[in-house]
Write an enzyme that holds these catalytic residues in place. Structure first.
Site, PDB file in Angstrom:
ATOM      1  N   CYS A 134      18.094  13.795  24.011  1.00 23.81           N
ATOM      2  CA  CYS A 134      17.538  14.155  22.693  1.00 23.81           C
ATOM      3  C   CYS A 134      16.079  14.621  22.782  1.00 23.81           C
ATOM      4  O   CYS A 134      15.535  15.139  21.800  1.00 23.81           O
ATOM      5  CB  CYS A 134      17.658  12.985  21.728  1.00 23.81           C
ATOM      6  SG  CYS A 134      19.356  12.436  21.523  1.00 23.81           S
TER       7      CYS A 134
ATOM      8  N   HIS B  94      12.518  14.127  16.267  1.00 22.18           N
ATOM      9  CA  HIS B  94      13.962  14.106  16.535  1.00 22.18           C
ATOM     10  C   HIS B  94      14.673  13.497  15.331  1.00 22.18           C
ATOM     11  O   HIS B  94      14.259  12.468  14.799  1.00 22.18           O
ATOM     12  CB  HIS B  94      14.229  13.292  17.800  1.00 22.18           C
ATOM     13  CG  HIS B  94      15.684  13.073  18.050  1.00 22.18           C
ATOM     14  ND1 HIS B  94      16.601  14.106  17.996  1.00 22.18           N
ATOM     15  CD2 HIS B  94      16.387  11.949  18.347  1.00 22.18           C
ATOM     16  CE1 HIS B  94      17.801  13.624  18.255  1.00 22.18           C
ATOM     17  NE2 HIS B  94      17.701  12.326  18.468  1.00 22.18           N
TER      18      HIS B  94
ATOM     19  N   ASN C 274      22.632  13.550  13.847  1.00 19.56           N
ATOM     20  CA  ASN C 274      21.843  13.620  15.079  1.00 19.56           C
ATOM     21  C   ASN C 274      22.483  14.669  15.999  1.00 19.56           C
ATOM     22  O   ASN C 274      23.579  14.456  16.511  1.00 19.56           O
ATOM     23  CB  ASN C 274      21.837  12.236  15.729  1.00 19.56           C
ATOM     24  CG  ASN C 274      21.030  12.179  17.012  1.00 19.56           C
ATOM     25  OD1 ASN C 274      20.673  13.211  17.583  1.00 19.56           O
ATOM     26  ND2 ASN C 274      20.747  10.976  17.475  1.00 19.56           N
TER      27      ASN C 274
HETATM   28  O1  UT7 Z   1      19.343  10.201  19.523  1.00 15.63           O
HETATM   29  C1  UT7 Z   1      18.657   9.263  20.287  1.00 15.63           C
HETATM   30  C2  UT7 Z   1      17.914   8.359  19.450  1.00 15.63           C
HETATM   31  N1  UT7 Z   1      18.816   7.512  18.702  1.00 15.63           N
HETATM   32  C3  UT7 Z   1      18.320   6.752  17.772  1.00 15.63           C
HETATM   33  O2  UT7 Z   1      17.162   6.806  17.501  1.00 15.63           O
HETATM   34  C4  UT7 Z   1      19.246   5.763  17.097  1.00 15.63           C
HETATM   35  C5  UT7 Z   1      18.504   4.473  16.920  1.00 15.63           C
HETATM   36  N2  UT7 Z   1      19.274   3.411  16.281  1.00 15.63           N
HETATM   37  C6  UT7 Z   1      19.624   3.465  14.984  1.00 15.63           C
HETATM   38  O3  UT7 Z   1      19.396   4.445  14.307  1.00 15.63           O
HETATM   39  C7  UT7 Z   1      20.228   2.234  14.370  1.00 15.63           C
HETATM   40  O4  UT7 Z   1      20.112   1.150  15.251  1.00 15.63           O
HETATM   41  C8  UT7 Z   1      21.724   2.408  13.991  1.00 15.63           C
HETATM   42  C9  UT7 Z   1      21.850   3.384  12.839  1.00 15.63           C
HETATM   43  C10 UT7 Z   1      22.503   2.945  15.183  1.00 15.63           C
HETATM   44  C11 UT7 Z   1      22.318   1.076  13.569  1.00 15.63           C
HETATM   45  O5  UT7 Z   1      21.576   0.541  12.492  1.00 15.63           O
HETATM   46  P1  UT7 Z   1      21.111  -0.970  12.520  1.00 15.63           P
HETATM   47  O6  UT7 Z   1      20.428  -1.229  11.245  1.00 15.63           O
HETATM   48  O7  UT7 Z   1      20.337  -1.166  13.800  1.00 15.63           O
HETATM   49  O8  UT7 Z   1      22.469  -1.740  12.509  1.00 15.63           O
HETATM   50  P2  UT7 Z   1      23.081  -2.730  13.602  1.00 15.63           P
HETATM   51  O9  UT7 Z   1      23.504  -1.979  14.821  1.00 15.63           O
HETATM   52  O10 UT7 Z   1      22.155  -3.894  13.777  1.00 15.63           O
HETATM   53  O11 UT7 Z   1      24.392  -3.225  12.844  1.00 15.63           O
HETATM   54  C12 UT7 Z   1      24.309  -3.956  11.601  1.00 15.63           C
HETATM   55  C13 UT7 Z   1      25.715  -4.205  11.099  1.00 15.63           C
HETATM   56  C14 UT7 Z   1      26.631  -4.815  12.148  1.00 15.63           C
HETATM   57  O12 UT7 Z   1      27.458  -5.755  11.532  1.00 15.63           O
HETATM   58  P3  UT7 Z   1      27.139  -7.339  11.657  1.00 15.63           P
HETATM   59  O13 UT7 Z   1      27.153  -7.617  13.124  1.00 15.63           O
HETATM   60  O14 UT7 Z   1      25.774  -7.512  11.044  1.00 15.63           O
HETATM   61  O15 UT7 Z   1      28.248  -7.956  10.888  1.00 15.63           O
HETATM   62  C15 UT7 Z   1      27.458  -3.651  12.592  1.00 15.63           C
HETATM   63  O16 UT7 Z   1      28.722  -4.024  13.089  1.00 15.63           O
HETATM   64  O17 UT7 Z   1      26.318  -2.994  10.690  1.00 15.63           O
HETATM   65  C16 UT7 Z   1      27.613  -2.884  11.302  1.00 15.63           C
HETATM   66  N3  UT7 Z   1      27.917  -1.464  11.496  1.00 15.63           N
HETATM   67  C17 UT7 Z   1      28.576  -0.705  10.605  1.00 15.63           C
HETATM   68  N4  UT7 Z   1      29.088  -0.985   9.393  1.00 15.63           N
HETATM   69  C18 UT7 Z   1      29.700   0.010   8.718  1.00 15.63           C
HETATM   70  C19 UT7 Z   1      27.593  -0.706  12.573  1.00 15.63           C
HETATM   71  N5  UT7 Z   1      28.041   0.553  12.382  1.00 15.63           N
HETATM   72  C20 UT7 Z   1      28.651   0.571  11.173  1.00 15.63           C
HETATM   73  C21 UT7 Z   1      29.300   1.581  10.435  1.00 15.63           C
HETATM   74  N6  UT7 Z   1      29.800   1.261   9.215  1.00 15.63           N
HETATM   75  N7  UT7 Z   1      29.428   2.846  10.875  1.00 15.63           N
END
Ligand code: UT7
Length: 346
Positions: free
Chosen positions: A140, A273, A303
């Protein structure tokens, strides 16, 4: 990479035959982009995943990422196919033709084939031959890396008119059984034409990588013995990437400003990005930039990895927001772990 405007110029490449005598800098003279027509809203993704027994929602995706839609290329449409219209758009906006180009750099992590490079394929599709063409892989951060390399080559005199492209078909490497990643990415291409110039365009760049974090964002599969060995699908530890991204985007922004002898208040536009609106807004706030100066297209593009920054730049230019004379910061961050920033006067 650094050269404050007042610093002595070490090498003066020949100017273009049409002008720019004594050109010692590089300047973006045109921008372009292309999105494949198939647009999927979050609700389309909800439906697609429901068919696999996986739950997600428009609310979750919007709230956690800012993404509302993404574009996916049809089967058989490759990175070079998206790069071609983006490249033509950039050439046209600069008033150039493909025969003016003497360097093509394509940033991509989803190349058409193992080899030859997508840049060579793009060159062929543009109907020209002979100029240098190669791919650059920094995931990225790829476009920011590619622009920095092109700037160095233009300033050293080894190129005068560089086509720099970011193009991706990330839909090909998504695991549609993994809701934590498949709703985040999309396909697209963006391009700029970078030409030798007597006045500065690119002001400074700041690039980094830290291979200790390679496991938090990777597609570890490869081709060996006629078979795919390992997992050819994207894997990401989202929270780990988020945490690192927030820190490095701020440090790269400050470093590139310092190298150029500029400050945050000189910035007209920040184009980071496009991965997550929360990361982008957090970076703008840390730099004390009003959110109106942040270019965000993640809502409509998702993304698109190496394509995200040139896509957002072209949208901002074509919509009349980024104007000639504006000071713009581009920032990349992603797999590797890689990150970097480029500062330029448009
Ligand atoms: O391109 C390279 C750079 N990439 C980035 O910069 C991405 C960086 N990371 C992010 O943008 C975020 O970490 C994400 C968008 C990927 C995830 O957001 P988050 O607020 O960090 O969520 P999380 O991974 O901590 O997940 C929170 C909850 C989890 O459930 P529990 O364990 O709290 O019950 C996940 O299972 O959200 C759940 N979850 C979803 N729920 C519905 C994860 N993906 C989904 C989904 N739909 N698609």
């Amino acid at each position: 990479m650094t050269r404050p405007p007042s610093a002595p110029v070490a090498h003066t490449p020949p100017g273009r035959s049409s002008g720019a005598p004594g050109a010692a800098f590089s300047r973006i003279t045109g921008t372009g982009s292309y999105l494949p027509p198939r647009r999927l809203t979050n609700n389309d993704m909800v439906e697609m995943l429901a068919a696999r027994g996986i739950e997600t929602s428009d609310e979750w995706i919007v709230e956690r990422t800012g993404i509302r839609a993404r574009h996916f290329a049809d089967d058989g449409v490759n990175a070079s196919d998206l790069a071609l219209p983006a490249a033509r758009d950039a050439l046209e906006s600069a008033g150039r033709t493909a025969s003016d180009v003497d360097l093509i750099i394509v940033a991509t992590s989803t190349p058409d084939m193992v080899f030859p490079s997508t840049a060579s394929i793009l060159q062929h599709k543009l109907g020209v031959h002979g100029c240098a063409a190669f791919d650059l892989q920094a995931v990225c951060s790829g476009f920011v890396y590619a622009l920095t390399v092109a700037d160095s080559m233009v300033r050293s005199g080894s190129a005068r008119c560089a086509l720099v492209v970011g193009t991706e078909v990330f839909s090909r490497i998504l695991d549609f059984n993994d809701r934590t990643t498949c709703v985040l990415f999309g396909d697209g291409a963006g391009a700029v034409l970078l030409e030798a110039s007597a006045t500065p365009g690119i002001l400074a760049a700041d690039l980094h990588a830290d291979g200790r974090h390679l496991g938090i964002l990777c597609t570890p599969g490869t081709v060996a013995g006629g078979q795919v060995s390992g997992t050819p699908l994207l894997k990401m530890d989202g929270p780990a990437v988020f945490k690192l991204a927030v820190g490095v985007l701020e440090s790269a922004a400050r470093a590139v400003l310092e190298k150029a002898g500029r400050s945050e208040s000189d910035l007209d536009w920040l184009i980071p990005h496009q991965a997550n609106i929360r990361i982008m807004q957090g970076t703008a706030r840390k730099l004390k930039l009003p959110l109106e100066k942040l270019v965000a297209t993640v809502d409509e593009h998702g993304n698109t990895s190496a394509a995200s920054v040139p896509l957002a730049l072209d949208v901002a230019v074509k919509s009349g927001r980024v104007k000639r004379g504006d000071t713009v910061m581009l920032e990349g961050v992603g797999g590797g772990f890689t990150w970097g920033a480029v500062l330029f006067d448009y």
